[in-house]
Structures are given as structure tokens and as C-alpha cells.
Design a protein around this motif. Structure first.
Motif, PDB file in Angstrom:
ATOM      1  N   GLY A   1      12.480  51.900  19.950  1.00 27.69           N
ATOM      2  CA  GLY A   1      13.074  50.893  19.608  1.00 27.69           C
ATOM      3  C   GLY A   1      13.157  49.721  20.607  1.00 27.69           C
ATOM      4  O   GLY A   1      12.673  50.154  21.535  1.00 27.69           O
ATOM      5  N   ALA A   2      13.706  48.757  20.294  1.00 25.96           N
ATOM      6  CA  ALA A   2      13.837  47.396  21.023  1.00 25.96           C
ATOM      7  C   ALA A   2      15.256  47.271  21.540  1.00 25.96           C
ATOM      8  O   ALA A   2      16.295  46.915  20.618  1.00 25.96           O
ATOM      9  CB  ALA A   2      13.320  46.178  20.307  1.00 25.96           C
TER      10      ALA A   2
ATOM     11  N   THR B   1      12.774  37.389  13.741  1.00 24.20           N
ATOM     12  CA  THR B   1      11.654  38.207  14.256  1.00 24.20           C
ATOM     13  C   THR B   1      11.310  39.215  13.443  1.00 24.20           C
ATOM     14  O   THR B   1      10.001  39.495  12.984  1.00 24.20           O
ATOM     15  CB  THR B   1      12.085  38.945  15.603  1.00 24.20           C
ATOM     16  N   LEU B   2      12.319  40.062  12.755  1.00 28.77           N
ATOM     17  CA  LEU B   2      11.840  40.878  11.583  1.00 28.77           C
ATOM     18  C   LEU B   2      11.059  40.416  10.392  1.00 28.77           C
ATOM     19  O   LEU B   2      10.178  40.975   9.778  1.00 28.77           O
ATOM     20  CB  LEU B   2      13.161  41.847  10.929  1.00 28.77           C
TER      21      LEU B   2
ATOM     22  N   TYR C   1       7.311  40.079  10.138  1.00 28.82           N
ATOM     23  CA  TYR C   1       6.485  40.903   9.606  1.00 28.82           C
ATOM     24  C   TYR C   1       6.571  41.035   8.162  1.00 28.82           C
ATOM     25  O   TYR C   1       6.221  42.105   7.347  1.00 28.82           O
ATOM     26  CB  TYR C   1       6.954  42.410  10.188  1.00 28.82           C
TER      27      TYR C   1
ATOM     28  N   ASN D   1      15.688  48.841  15.573  1.00 27.94           N
ATOM     29  CA  ASN D   1      15.007  50.114  15.192  1.00 27.94           C
ATOM     30  C   ASN D   1      13.436  49.741  14.795  1.00 27.94           C
ATOM     31  O   ASN D   1      13.252  49.020  13.730  1.00 27.94           O
ATOM     32  CB  ASN D   1      15.423  51.098  13.970  1.00 27.94           C
ATOM     33  N   VAL D   2      12.491  49.700  15.802  1.00 32.28           N
ATOM     34  CA  VAL D   2      11.114  49.419  15.618  1.00 32.28           C
ATOM     35  C   VAL D   2      10.322  50.434  15.299  1.00 32.28           C
ATOM     36  O   VAL D   2       9.967  50.695  13.917  1.00 32.28           O
ATOM     37  CB  VAL D   2      10.812  48.715  16.925  1.00 32.28           C
ATOM     38  N   ASN D   3       9.886  51.409  16.176  1.00 34.77           N
ATOM     39  CA  ASN D   3       9.046  52.395  15.982  1.00 34.77           C
ATOM     40  C   ASN D   3       9.683  53.793  15.825  1.00 34.77           C
ATOM     41  O   ASN D   3       9.189  54.825  15.624  1.00 34.77           O
ATOM     42  CB  ASN D   3       7.883  52.531  16.961  1.00 34.77           C
TER      43      ASN D   3
ATOM     44  N   SER E   1      13.854  51.685  10.100  1.00 33.68           N
ATOM     45  CA  SER E   1      13.310  51.107  11.266  1.00 33.68           C
ATOM     46  C   SER E   1      12.153  50.361  10.542  1.00 33.68           C
ATOM     47  O   SER E   1      11.858  50.433   9.345  1.00 33.68           O
ATOM     48  CB  SER E   1      12.540  52.174  12.022  1.00 33.68           C
ATOM     49  N   LEU E   2      11.515  49.448  11.481  1.00 32.90           N
ATOM     50  CA  LEU E   2      10.576  48.572  11.072  1.00 32.90           C
ATOM     51  C   LEU E   2       9.277  49.295  10.574  1.00 32.90           C
ATOM     52  O   LEU E   2       8.607  49.003   9.568  1.00 32.90           O
ATOM     53  CB  LEU E   2      10.185  47.318  12.138  1.00 32.90           C
TER      54      LEU E   2
ATOM     55  N   LEU F   1       5.169  47.440  20.185  1.00 27.85           N
ATOM     56  CA  LEU F   1       6.371  46.974  20.500  1.00 27.85           C
ATOM     57  C   LEU F   1       6.734  46.065  21.456  1.00 27.85           C
ATOM     58  O   LEU F   1       7.677  45.499  21.550  1.00 27.85           O
ATOM     59  CB  LEU F   1       7.299  48.455  21.404  1.00 27.85           C
TER      60      LEU F   1
ATOM     61  N   PHE G   1       6.521  42.736  19.676  1.00 21.83           N
ATOM     62  CA  PHE G   1       7.704  42.723  18.808  1.00 21.83           C
ATOM     63  C   PHE G   1       8.755  41.951  19.700  1.00 21.83           C
ATOM     64  O   PHE G   1       9.396  40.972  19.539  1.00 21.83           O
ATOM     65  CB  PHE G   1       8.341  43.998  18.429  1.00 21.83           C
TER      66      PHE G   1
END
Length: 250
Positions: free
Chosen positions: A46-47, A76-77, A80, A123-125, A139-140, A150, A153
């Protein structure tokens, strides 16, 4: 947040002031908590960031710092090609699921200097959640079907945050000019942009200062005031405005 506090105090020991915009990025967080001491699930992938900002804004603009952080995270999200939205005042949603949260705190240093610590977790990866969060979180990588870079991101987020904080300071300057010129004061660019990404209007909600443990009342969200306060209509038709606390969608 704790590491930023340490950096502030270490700088003071050297006779310095920690630079505005200093960023701490964590690979993961253990025993971390969010608002109301709730557990903050923050595993690797995550970030998890915290940024220090000096106490240089007027109070009515200082309270918009969480709006700036949330706006940056949401934009930012959406870079994508997603449709992330904000929930007043500290959550970032993707559909009905929470994908990020904001926590802003004030820290008073040993020599009495005030700093604002801007925390965000997205929640990114990370795609595995505790049982109590599994149905409510996303999560993304889960939304896209594959992991993302990441570091890229985080770079995108910091660029968006730079823009959002710049807008906040611009809006404060415009506000000061309006006082001098005695013209009508209007919501600034930051708040207007935030409103377009917030989906709380029209929702039936429960409101409280810790709504999970002690909801205070139910209402329908009808809008936001000039300072970001939540405008709601109570079941008896009365109007109320809240500037702090939280809501839960019904």
C-alpha cells in the motif's frame, strides 16, 4: 506520524526547523491506528505516507487541509481511469468500497512551534484484508486486475498534493483580498473541486463523532457550506450543519 514527530524534534535539537513538505513513506505499518483509535490495516504493497506542513494558514483554511489531501488521493486514483469518489470528510471510495483514508493531526514541538501532520493510506497493491474489512475494502490492483508501480503511484500522488496545497494557499490569498475589497466571499477553487468529487449529497446517513460506536442521529445530506461543513436535513425537516465528526452511509 510518529516518525515525523521524531524528525521535527531532531531538527530542533540541531537548532533547525524541519522543512515544509518533508515526506515519510512507510513500506508497512504495525499497530497503527486511524481516527478514534481504530486499527489501520497497512501491509506491504500500500501507499502509506505522512507529510509535514507548517502552521501558516488562517484557521478557516487550516481546517481544509484534509480536503486537500483527500482531493489529491482521489485524483491520483482517477489518473488510472477509475471513478474514485470522496466521502465527507476523510474517506476515499471506489464504488461502495473504501480504498483510502486520511488522518491529519496537529503536533506542538518542544519549543512551541505548531506543525500539521498529513497522513494518507491508500490500498494500492495489497489485496488481502482482514475478515472484518474484506467486504468493505478494495485495492487499486484489485480494481485494475494487475499490480501497479508503487513508486510511480506515490510520485503521482505527491504531484497532486502539491497542486492541491497550492490551490489552498491561493484560495486563502483570494479570501484576504476579498476582505480588503469588501466583495462577496465565495468558496475557493480547492473546495469547489473537492465538491465535484464528493458523492455524499443525497445520501441517507448516520452522523456521530465516532459513528461506529455511538451514532447520534440520521439525516439526509443536502450539500456543503462555504467552509466544507456538511449540510443535512433531519427527519423533521430541520437543517443542521456539522464541521467535524463522520458519517456512515445507510
Amino acid at each position: 506520524m510518529c516518525r515525523l514527530q521524531e524528525l521535527i524534534l531532531e531538527a530542533e535539537d540541531r537548532g533547525e526547523t524541519l522543512a515544509a513538505g518533508t515526506v515519510v513513506v512507510a513500506d508497512s505499518l504495525n499497530r497503527s491506528t486511524g481516527r478514534f483509535d481504530r486499527r489501520w490495516h497497512a501491509p506491504a504493497g500500500g501507499a502509506w505516507l505522512a507529510i509535514v506542513w507548517p502552521d501558516i494558514l488562517l484557521p478557516e483554511f487550516t481546517r481544509l487541509l484534509p480536503f486537500a489531501v483527500g482531493l489529491a488521493g482521489c485524483r491520483t486514483l482517477n489518473s488510472y481511469r477509475l471513478d474514485a469518489r470522496l466521502k465527507w470528510v476523510n474517506d476515499i471510495l471506489l464504488g461502495p468500497h473504501k480504498i483510502g483514508g486520511i488522518l491529519c493531526q496537529t503536533f506542538l514541538s518542544s519549543r512551541g512551534e505548531r506543525f500539521h501532520l498529513l497522513g494518507i493510506g491508500i490500498n494500492v497493491n495489497n489485496m488481502v484484508f482482514p475478515a472484518e474489512l474484506d467486504q468493505a475494502s478494495v485495492s487499486l490492483a484489485g480494481a485494475l486486475g494487475s499490480p501497479v508501480d508503487l513508486e510511480e503511484f506515490i510520485a503521482r500522488f505527491l504531484a497532486e498534493l502539491t497542486l492541491a496545497l497550492g490551490l489552498l494557499h491561493h484560495d486563502e490569498a483570494q479570501y484576504m483580498h476579498s476582505l480588503q475589497d469588501e466583495v462577496e466571499k465565495r468558496p475557493g477553487i480547492l473546495l469547489d473541486t473537492w465538491k465535484h468529487l464528493c458523492d455524499s449529497v443525497g445520501k441517507q446517513v448516520e452522523f456521530g463523532y465516532d459513528v461506529q460506536k455511538k451514532p447520534l442521529y440520521r439525516a439526509r445530506v443536502t450539500g456543503y457550506d462555504h467552509s466544507g461543513g456538511l449540510v443535512m436535513e433531519l427527519p423533521d425537516g430541520r437543517r443542521t450543519v456539522e464541521v467535524s465528526g463522520e458519517i456512515r452511509y445507510l
